[in-house]
Design an enzyme around this catalytic site. Structure first.
Site, PDB file in Angstrom:
ATOM      1  N   LYS A 483       0.889  -1.148  -0.033  1.00 30.20           N
ATOM      2  CA  LYS A 483       0.029  -0.039  -0.055  1.00 30.20           C
ATOM      3  C   LYS A 483       0.770   1.131   0.026  1.00 30.20           C
ATOM      4  O   LYS A 483       2.155   1.527   0.320  1.00 30.20           O
ATOM      5  CB  LYS A 483      -0.852   0.016   1.236  1.00 30.20           C
ATOM      6  CG  LYS A 483      -0.246   0.015   2.603  1.00 30.20           C
ATOM      7  CD  LYS A 483      -1.070  -0.047   3.742  1.00 30.20           C
ATOM      8  CE  LYS A 483      -0.366  -0.054   4.955  1.00 30.20           C
ATOM      9  NZ  LYS A 483      -1.374   0.036   6.139  1.00 30.20           N
ATOM     10  N   ARG A 581     -10.006   0.786  15.465  1.00 31.11           N
ATOM     11  CA  ARG A 581      -9.949   1.428  14.271  1.00 31.11           C
ATOM     12  C   ARG A 581     -10.937   1.067  13.473  1.00 31.11           C
ATOM     13  O   ARG A 581     -11.987   1.798  13.079  1.00 31.11           O
ATOM     14  CB  ARG A 581      -8.500   1.420  13.906  1.00 31.11           C
ATOM     15  CG  ARG A 581      -8.437   2.368  12.584  1.00 31.11           C
ATOM     16  CD  ARG A 581      -6.855   2.310  12.098  1.00 31.11           C
ATOM     17  NE  ARG A 581      -6.386   1.001  11.767  1.00 31.11           N
ATOM     18  CZ  ARG A 581      -5.145   0.869  11.346  1.00 31.11           C
ATOM     19  NH1 ARG A 581      -4.143   1.694  11.288  1.00 31.11           N
ATOM     20  NH2 ARG A 581      -4.763  -0.441  10.727  1.00 31.11           N
ATOM     21  N   TYR A 709      15.309  31.614   2.831  1.00 34.06           N
ATOM     22  CA  TYR A 709      14.346  32.323   3.501  1.00 34.06           C
ATOM     23  C   TYR A 709      14.489  32.766   4.891  1.00 34.06           C
ATOM     24  O   TYR A 709      14.785  31.808   5.763  1.00 34.06           O
ATOM     25  CB  TYR A 709      12.899  31.703   3.216  1.00 34.06           C
ATOM     26  CG  TYR A 709      12.572  31.344   1.766  1.00 34.06           C
ATOM     27  CD1 TYR A 709      12.202  32.520   0.899  1.00 34.06           C
ATOM     28  CD2 TYR A 709      12.579  30.164   1.075  1.00 34.06           C
ATOM     29  CE1 TYR A 709      11.938  32.377  -0.410  1.00 34.06           C
ATOM     30  CE2 TYR A 709      11.929  29.971  -0.022  1.00 34.06           C
ATOM     31  CZ  TYR A 709      11.799  31.190  -0.823  1.00 34.06           C
ATOM     32  OH  TYR A 709      11.466  31.208  -2.187  1.00 34.06           O
ATOM     33  N   MET A 758      10.977  24.841  -1.199  1.00 34.35           N
ATOM     34  CA  MET A 758       9.923  23.905  -1.812  1.00 34.35           C
ATOM     35  C   MET A 758      11.046  22.801  -2.857  1.00 34.35           C
ATOM     36  O   MET A 758      10.650  21.744  -2.757  1.00 34.35           O
ATOM     37  CB  MET A 758       9.098  24.671  -2.571  1.00 34.35           C
ATOM     38  CG  MET A 758       7.929  23.755  -3.534  1.00 34.35           C
ATOM     39  SD  MET A 758       6.847  24.778  -4.329  1.00 34.35           S
ATOM     40  CE  MET A 758       5.796  25.387  -3.207  1.00 34.35           C
TER      41      MET A 758
END
EC number: 5.1.1.1
Length: 814
Positions: A483, A581, A709, A758
């Site tokens: 998964k 769950r 930054y 980023m």
């Protein structure tokens, strides 16, 4: 090879059971999945801690294999083939190889050591090949199985051999020595690899030296520890950077990107220039030089050949190609034995039914060209290759040996016409001798992405899978979780490897993950663990198997099953034993039984639950309570519904900590990807994922200047800053910035300066010898994802799964 079954029976002291006693076999095999097995193959049914090849004999007989070495004849195979019955099939394979080796009397180099064996072997092949027709171990076939398979590939045209031997514990080398029986021994070095298999370093050295029990000469790096253990009658030829009493004393100095080595032997000395500066490569070069000196090559020849040495690529890489193609990059090697290995890898990792082989002229086969290319043609037919592209003057002459084949005289000719060949929706094996520069073909066909890649080591996945298999009972099945895009590592490629290893189930979280795998051709049963009711129709359409965890979900699925007139469609019932769950709780079991009883639309394929604290020793009693409750509730279901489903509750940590809870199947997750929640267990797992990038730019800033930054890093002194093209959009946490974290450049730590951007991050490379374009390790061996997780207050799962899809995945096998 050509050996009669009658002869094999005598060599192996086997009992023959069959009808073709005088048949001739020309190949041996151990992998039932290989398409190269034929009616002239002798198949050895090896038995290991995690697998027994006897289970696949019936399947092999159906495919035409007729000759087997076995410890017993499976009941359903009696009278259907020919069997050589022995006590130990691995020992039998080694005995056959030892006998076959005794038929040849040319020089053979045997190489062992902790590191560098494969590199030295490949470089020796390169520097000796102008004079000899050489047989060598393909890739790194140096194990108890790999060595005999390598030696059995000798043919009558070979006149020199180079084989490597790897061991991990005592008493292994005594089995490999008679198979290789080297006339010339090369010991590369003694390091920490496989330390756990030996009581101490002396025991490891002594075991490795057993390879040279019958050698005429041992070439080795001189040291007191080794000298003390060499048997007195063995002739030696030693070298050293530090000990002037060695037979050859080596000194070195750097010049640009090269290293100049001064080789001093007795009263003679000469210089050689090599295109390497790292310590390991220099040591490996020296081993090669001493072999050439021992074989009495002149200084000029040694200088010329060693100067042409090149980095050896030992990995088969799986890459994304243009137009929905996948590429298997084996562009630096073209010999017959490694072609067979690459074709098996192609079959195990094919991503489409169309398979293309791009192949150069093959060198050092020991066969006549007529025989060689006839055999290549047989391999291509056996492996169901859709089309062949041959490159080189020799292979072009044998174009008629291959169906659907086009040939080119040179690599440049091919590249100039690549657009006319219409590569699309196919898996392409690119295999060429180094002189053909097939890297140009890889570049032309590879999908262009940015320079950050996540490399996934398929050998490590296989190792980790087998590690956990070794903890299981022979009857316990295994589901592997793929998964979340294989925990960030890649879904289909890993699923394909797991299918190759014949695991029992794959697990995904949502239907779309399973649909993607089914559409890509995965045949294994796939369980969807968190299905939404809106996906039930798609699950049925694509033959996925849903986990059902509530009465509402069950009734919804049964309604659709009735509409589609299904009969015994497989479902999996999830019980809540304390995770709270998803799942049926104890007070809903009676309603679950009532709903399922007598319903023929579905069949309960398995009953499962999920452990909440299998990795926490302080909650051991809670975990045991979960296991007991699961046993009680599942037993009630089985009794009331009169069913015998698969039961499973253990996850990765549970496999290690609660063996009593294995039931019928376990679910392997993060452990497959080389991460354990336990430090002791972590030692036995191999790193799977290495996130790499490159240095885009290097600049020097003065004291007082800032980086990034918000000016969060202020230089206190003159600082060299490197910019790396990877950032939080690629999955790098901002918490890893501001000198909390680091990357590794040329084996040195470079701390991350300021905020992670980023698409970029900046690191401190002051004092690190590096240049723009150099490789950067973002995570892998150092730093590990476990270390990153600890310092950023999260878990390794999150580090792996958040690596962006825009980061290219490259799969490789050593």
């Amino acid at each position: 090879m050509n050996v009669s079954i009658q002869n094999c029976t005598a060599i192996l002291h086997a009992e023959f059971v069959g009808h073709s006693f005088n048949a001739i076999i020309d190949a041996v095999a151990i992998d039932s999945r290989s398409l190269q097995n034929s009616d002239t193959t002798l198949f050895f049914a090896l038995v290991g801690p995690n697998n027994d090849a006897h289970f696949y004999i019936k399947e092999l007989i159906a495919k035409g294999v007729q000759y087997f070495v076995v410890t017993h004849i499976p009941e359903d195979c009696q009278g259907k083939a020919n069997f050589l019955v022995v006590k130990n099939t691995l020992l039998a394979l080694q005995q056959l190889a030892s006998y076959y080796r005794s038929l040849f009397h040319f020089p053979i180099i045997g190489i062992t050591g902790s590191n560098g064996k494969t590199i030295v072997k490949e470089w020796l092949n390169f520097v000796l090949s102008p004079e000899y027709t050489i047989i060598r171990s393909p890739k790194s076939y140096n194990s108890q199985v790999g060595v005999p398979l390598s030696v059995i590939a000798i043919n009558e045209q070979h006149n020199f051999g180079i084989f490597e031997a790897g061991i991990s514990t005592v008493s292994e080398m005594e089995k490999l020595e008679p198979i290789i029986r080297p006339t010339i021994g090369v010991l590369t070095n003694i390091g920490s690899a496989h330390d756990e298999g030996f009581a101490n370093t002396n025991e490891k050295i002594k075991e490795k030296l057993r390879l040279f029990d019958h050698s005429q000469i041992l070439i080795y790096p001189k040291s007191d520890a080794i000298d003390a253990l060499i048997r007195p009658e063995l002739k030696t030829f030693s070298w050293s950077f530090y000990d002037p009493t060695a037979d050859v004393f080596v000194s070195q100095k750097r010049m640009g990107t090269n290293t100049i080595l001064n080789i001093a032997q007795k009263q003679e000395e000469f210089d050689i220039t090599i295109p390497f500066q790292d310590e390991a490569s220099i040591e490996n070069v020296v081993s090669c030089v001493l072999v050439l000196l021992y074989l009495q090559y002149d200084f000029t020849t040694i200088q010329n050949r060693v100067a042409q040495l090149y980095p050896v690529e030992m990995r088969l890489k799986l890459k994304d190609g243009i137009n929905n193609c996948s590429l298997i990059d084996d562009s630096y090697s073209a010999d017959f034995q490694s072609l067979k290995i690459a074709l098996d890898f192609l079959e195990s990792q094919k991503q489409s039914s169309k398979k293309t082989l791009i192949l150069s002229d093959i060198f050092q086969s020991g066969l006549t060209n007529d025989d060689l290319y006839a055999r290549v043609g047989q391999l291509i037919v056996a492996n169901k290759i859709s089309r062949v592209i041959g490159i080189g003057p020799v292979i072009s002459q044998f174009k008629n040996q291959f169906q659907n084949c086009v040939t080119f005289q040179t690599t440049s000719d091919f590249v100039s016409q690549i657009d006319q060949l219409h590569f699309e929706n196919e898996t392409i094996l690119i295999k060429g001798a180094r002189s053909f520069q097939f890297e140009k073909i890889v570049f032309a066909l590879e999908e262009k992405t940015h320079e950050t890649v996540l490399e996934i080591n398929l050998n490590a996945i296989s190792h980790n899978l087998n590690f956990y298999k070794s903890k299981m009972k022979p009857t316990t099945k295994m589901m592997v979780m793929v998964k979340a895009f294989g925990y960030g590592n890649g879904g289909f490629e890993i699923a394909k490897l797991l299918e190759h290893h014949k695991v029992d189930y794959l697990g995904v979280a949502f239907a779309d993950e399973g649909i993607s795998l089914k559409n890509a051709g995965i045949q294994l049963p796939i369980m969807v663990l968190n299905p939404e009711s809106t996906s039930f129709s798609a699950i049925i359409q694509h033959q996925l198997e849903p986990e059902i965890y509530s009465i509402k979900g069950l009734k919804s699925f049964l309604k659709i099953a009735e509409q589609k007139n299904l009969h015994q469609f497989p479902i999996h019932i999830k019980l809540d034993t304390g995770m709270h769950r998803l799942g049926f709780e104890a007070n809903t079991i009676d309603e679950l039984i009532t709903t399922l009883k007598g319903n023929q639309r579905v069949v309960v394929k398995s009953i499962l639950s999920h452990m909440a604290t299998s990795d926490a020793q302080e909650h051991q009693q809670f975990s045991l309570t979960q296991i007991r409750l699961f046993d009680e509730l599942s037993t009630q279901l089985m009794r009331e519904l009169d069913i015998q489903p698969i039961r499973h509750i253990l996850n990765t940590s549970g496999i290690n900590n609660f063996p009593q809870g294995q039931f019928d199947m376990v679910r392997l997750g993060i452990g497959l990807y080389g991460v354990s929640n336990e430090k002791e267990e972590q030692k036995y797992l191999e790193n799977v994922s290495t996130l790499k990038s490159v240095i885009s730019q290097i600049r020097t800033i003065p004291p007082g200047d800032s980086v990034g930054y918000g000016r969060r890093f202020m230089a206190k002194k003159t600082t060299q800053v490197a910019t790396i093209p990877i950032g939080y959009a690629d999955g790098i946490s901002r918490l890893w910035g501001n000198e909390v974290g680091y990357v590794t450049i040329n084996k040195q730590k470079a701390s991350i300066l300021g905020s992670v951007c980023m698409d970029m991050l900046m690191v401190n490379v002051t004092g690190i010898d590096c240049a723009e374009g150099d490789t950067v390790i973002v995570f892998g061996e150092s730093p590990t994802v476990i270390e990153i997780a600890e310092k950023t207050h999260t878990i390794p799962y999150e580090i792996l799964t958040r690596i962006s899809q825009r980061v290219k995945r490259v799969f490789y096998r050593e």
